[in-house]
Enzyme design. Structure first.
Site, short mmCIF file in Angstrom:
data_model
loop_
_atom_site.label_atom_id
_atom_site.label_comp_id
_atom_site.label_asym_id
_atom_site.label_seq_id
_atom_site.Cartn_x
_atom_site.Cartn_y
_atom_site.Cartn_z
CG HIS A 1 -2.05 1.00 1.10
ND1 HIS A 1 -1.96 2.30 1.58
CD2 HIS A 1 -3.27 0.88 0.57
CE1 HIS A 1 -3.10 2.92 1.36
NE2 HIS A 1 -3.91 2.09 0.75
N GLY B 1 -6.26 4.89 5.04
CA GLY B 1 -7.26 5.65 5.78
C GLY B 1 -7.91 4.87 6.91
CB VAL B 2 -9.29 1.42 7.26
CG1 VAL B 2 -10.40 1.56 6.24
CG2 VAL B 2 -8.15 0.61 6.70
CB ILE C 1 0.09 6.05 1.35
CG1 ILE C 1 0.91 6.78 0.27
CG2 ILE C 1 -0.93 6.99 1.97
CD1 ILE C 1 0.10 7.15 -0.96
CD GLU D 1 -8.46 0.15 15.44
OE1 GLU D 1 -8.26 -0.29 16.60
OE2 GLU D 1 -9.59 0.16 14.92
#
Length: 141
Positions: free
Chosen positions: A46, A55-56, A52, A60
């Site tokens: 990723h 977003g998830v 990067i 968290e």
């Protein structure tokens, strides 16, 4: 509080413990910190040659930072679980080497439900913000 103190509150463990430190602020908010090392599982693929923080994962980190506000409620045998995310916006990318700052504040609570606001930033630049909610439930559920 450092990682060992955080582990006394959160049930999360490596590799899903995504905080290095949390500070409880005088105004009732909390600020979490995490240094992106570059070897985290969520950076693998990723993205190749341009890692990067997803977003998830930022979401968290926001929730884990919030749990420090509820030390009294986070007893043995309980779990914090997301119940919602709203108005989440991503404004900047987070890369290896970045020091992430996560600011969270309580909007309302009605145990076992909690509603909060959060902002994730790097070097004073907002990378993500959003409203979120979670419940503190019994592990038996």
């Amino acid at each position: 509080m450092n990682r060992e103190e955080i582990k006394k509150i959160l049930p999360h463990r490596e590799p899903m413990l995504l905080l290095d430190e949390v500070v409880l602020n005088e105004d009732g908010s909390a600020t979490g910190y995490y240094k992106v090392r570059g070897d985290e599982f969520f950076l693998q693929g990723h993205f190749p040659n341009n890692p990067i923080v997803p977003g998830v994962i930022q979401c968290e980190m926001m929730a884990q930072s919030a749990c420090a506000l509820f030390q009294e409620e986070m007893k043995a045998g309980t779990l914090p679980v997301y119940t919602g995310l709203d108005k989440v916006r991503f404004r900047g990318m987070i890369h290896p080497g970045d020091q992430i700052k996560i600011d969270v504040s309580l909007v309302r609570k009605s145990h076992p439900l909690y509603a909060l606001k959060g902002v994730v930033s790097v070097d004073g630049k907002k990378c993500m913000s959003g409203d979120f909610s979670f419940a503190i439930i019994s592990e038996e559920n």
